[in-house]
Structure formats: structure tokens, C-alpha cells
Design an enzyme around this catalytic site. Structure first.
Site, PDB file in Angstrom:
ATOM      1  N   HIS A   1       2.152 -34.995  26.185  1.00 23.83           N
ATOM      2  CA  HIS A   1       2.816 -35.987  27.027  1.00 23.83           C
ATOM      3  C   HIS A   1       3.527 -36.966  26.100  1.00 23.83           C
ATOM      4  CE1 HIS A   1       3.221 -37.756  31.051  1.00 23.83           C
ATOM      5  NE2 HIS A   1       3.167 -38.934  30.448  1.00 23.83           N
TER       6      HIS A   1
ATOM      7  N   ASN B   1       1.540 -39.484  37.564  1.00 20.73           N
ATOM      8  CA  ASN B   1       2.435 -40.210  38.470  1.00 20.73           C
ATOM      9  C   ASN B   1       2.152 -39.872  39.937  1.00 20.73           C
ATOM     10  OD1 ASN B   1       4.797 -39.396  36.021  1.00 20.73           O
ATOM     11  ND2 ASN B   1       4.173 -41.486  36.396  1.00 20.73           N
TER      12      ASN B   1
ATOM     13  N   ASP C   1       4.942 -33.332  35.598  1.00 21.29           N
ATOM     14  CA  ASP C   1       4.492 -34.544  36.277  1.00 21.29           C
ATOM     15  C   ASP C   1       4.713 -34.502  37.798  1.00 21.29           C
ATOM     16  OD1 ASP C   1       5.368 -34.890  33.507  1.00 21.29           O
ATOM     17  OD2 ASP C   1       4.821 -36.979  33.732  1.00 21.29           O
TER      18      ASP C   1
ATOM     19  N   HIS D   1      10.224 -35.664  32.768  1.00 23.03           N
ATOM     20  CA  HIS D   1      10.531 -35.309  34.159  1.00 23.03           C
ATOM     21  C   HIS D   1      11.761 -34.413  34.320  1.00 23.03           C
ATOM     22  CE1 HIS D   1       8.148 -38.919  36.056  1.00 23.03           C
ATOM     23  NE2 HIS D   1       7.517 -38.368  35.022  1.00 23.03           N
TER      24      HIS D   1
ATOM     25  N   HIS E   1       0.295 -43.397  32.004  1.00 26.52           N
ATOM     26  CA  HIS E   1      -0.050 -44.125  33.230  1.00 26.52           C
ATOM     27  C   HIS E   1      -1.467 -43.800  33.705  1.00 26.52           C
ATOM     28  CE1 HIS E   1       3.881 -45.886  33.906  1.00 26.52           C
ATOM     29  NE2 HIS E   1       4.461 -44.698  33.747  1.00 26.52           N
TER      30      HIS E   1
END
Length: 279
Positions: free
Chosen positions: A155, A40, A8, A182, A68
Site C-alpha cells: 500500500h 476506504n 481499495d 485507486h 487509513h
């Protein structure tokens, strides 16, 4: 074939870190294809056309998304014009999401690379089954026949779901890499069937942070349970985290996987490649 997947990209720090290091990594590792998760990229939430263009200019060939994906509303229309932007495959049919959850690309050397983006269901928004969704794609575009390489971005929040996906795709994909949490995991391996796997590729972000966010607001919420505002990406130098994969050109299965960590605060690791001439 040699390719890389980067975790990410978080905010400006992540974008600038990738722009700084990726051109040299492509040359040094002989990378033929590069994927980065970019959900992100725009101030930590979603992606815009401008931030996507930055990442393509840095040397990425494809950008994947995640939970997202639609935080920036312009992504809903931009994805229709940009085939290099891939959203999660396993949205319910009734959602009629724009764009593609899988895409076949051709490299400059003429090799076909299938990229698939999946969203996990455990501790995430509940979408359709990612296992049946990826199964259909792998049957429709088999590795070693229609595709010279298959890259799956899982993801997901829960490590067991990511690991299960790796084993489910083993022998049918070149790489299954996790994203979303992350933090780079220490389990890079080639599975028994020949699929390269790492539970999480990490992030391209400032690691003097809380998963890429400026520390103040997460600490406030953890200690007081009171929100003081929005999360903001940390702005220090990024560590660019990902995985390097080398495949057998005859089968598309992995010969080798190694982590990539360069810049910023984490211990540095860049794979050593002796010969980068095309196979």
C-alpha cells in the site's frame, strides 16, 4: 491454485459492487482465496465491523488495510477479534499497534496462504522499513514450504517503491500487488523469478469520480485551494478492479496474472479460465 486480489474498496459503491460481482467471479474463475484492500470501505475512510462483515459476506477471505487503518476508532478493537483483518506490518515497535501485519490462512482445500500488508514510506506517513519487515516474514514462512501461496499488498503512493518491492520479493512471493492510488496500472506481469506483479490493482469504486470521491470537493480544492467540506465517496456503479493469479501447485510461484475489471465505466476484462477443477 487460483486466487484474486482486489484494490481499495471505496465506500458503499465499492462494497455493493464487490457484493454484486464477487460470487460469480469466484465460481467463474475457480477462486480458492480472495483478498481485498478495505481501508476506504467505511464512507471512504477506514473500516468498521459492519462494513467488514459486508465484505466477508460478499466472499472475501481476508481484508488488508493501509494509511487509513485507524480512521474509524472501532477498528482498533475490532481487529483484535477478527483475524481476517490485516493492518500494515511495518509499524514501529513503539507504536504497539493492535492486530497482525501478516497472517497464515488455510483454504477449504487445505492450502496455506500467507497474506502480508505493507505501507510504503515515500510521500506517506513514515513507518519502519517495509523491505526489512517483509524479508523477516518471508524467511519465517517460506513459499513452497510453510506456505502454498504468499500474497503481498504493498500500500504505497510512489510507483518506484512498489516496483522495487516486487523485485525484492521476486521468487519468494506468489503476488506483489500495489494498492492506494485507486487507478489500475497496465503492467500485470510475471517477474523473472516467478512472482506475479501489478503496480496498482485499482479500486472497487465509482470511476466517474476523483479516485473514488465525489468530484465536487476535489475540484473545488484544486481550483480554489479552499476546502468546502469533507471528501465523500462517489455513489454511482462501481468498477470492481483487481488481479487474478494462477500458481504452480508445486512451487507456489505464478504461472499467470491478468487484470480483473467488471461493472461500472472502465473497459471490462475478466480472465478466461478453461478448467476450474481443483489441481
Amino acid at each position: 491454485m487460483r486466487f484474486a486480489f482486489f484494490g481499495d474498496v471505496v465506500g458503499r459503491s465499492g462494497r455493493e459492487g464487490l457484493a454484486e460481482h464477487l460470487p460469480e467471479l469466484r465460481r467463474r474463475l475457480g477462486l480458492e482465496f480472495v483478498v481485498a484492500n478495505a481501508e476506504n470501505a467505511a464512507a471512504g475512510f477506514g473500516i468498521t465491523e459492519a462494513t467488514a462483515r459486508e465484505l466477508f459476506a460478499a466472499g472475501t477471505d481476508c481484508l488488508t488495510l493501509g494509511n487509513h487503518a485507524w480512521d474509524q476508532k472501532e477498528a482498533l478493537t475490532y481487529i483484535l477479534r477478527e483475524p481476517r483483518l490485516i493492518r500494515p506490518l511495518n509499524y514501529p515497535a513503539l507504536a504497539q499497534p493492535p492486530g497482525r501485519g501478516a497472517q497464515l490462512f488455510q483454504t477449504e482445500a487445505g492450502r496455506n496462504v500467507l497474506v502480508i500488508n505493507l505501507l510504503g514510506r515515500l510521500q506517506m506517513d513514515s513507518l519502519d522499513d517495509p523491505f526489512s519487515a517483509v524479508d523477516r516474514e518471508l524467511e519465517a514462512c517460506p513459499l513452497g514450504a510453510a506456505a502454498d501461496a504468499v500474497i503481498v499488498d504493498m500500500h504505497a503512493e510512489v510507483t518506484s517503491e512498489k516496483m522495487a518491492m516486487g523485485h525484492f520479493c521476486d521468487g519468494r512471493a506468489s503476488l506483489v500487488a500495489g494498492s492506494h492510488s485507486h487507478v489500475p496500472t497496465a503492467d500485470a506481469q510475471v517477474l523473472p523469478g516467478g512472482t506475479a506483479y501489478q503496480t496498482d490493482a485499482g479500486a472497487c469504486a465509482d470511476y466517474d469520480s476523483v479516485i473514488g470521491n465525489d468530484k465536487e470537493e476535489p475540484l473545488r480544492r484544486f481550483t480554489t485551494r479552499i476546502s468546502g467540506g469533507r471528501f465523500r465517496p462517489a455513489e454511482g456503479p462501481a468498477t470492481v478492479c483487481g488481479v487474478f493469479v494462477e500458481t504452480n501447485p508445486l512451487t507456489g510461484l505464478a504461472r499467470r496474472i491478468e487484470p480483473i475489471r467488471i461493472g461500472g465505466r472502465l473497459a471490462q476484462h475478466v480472465p478466461h479460465v478453461q478448467h476450474v477443477a481443483a489441481e
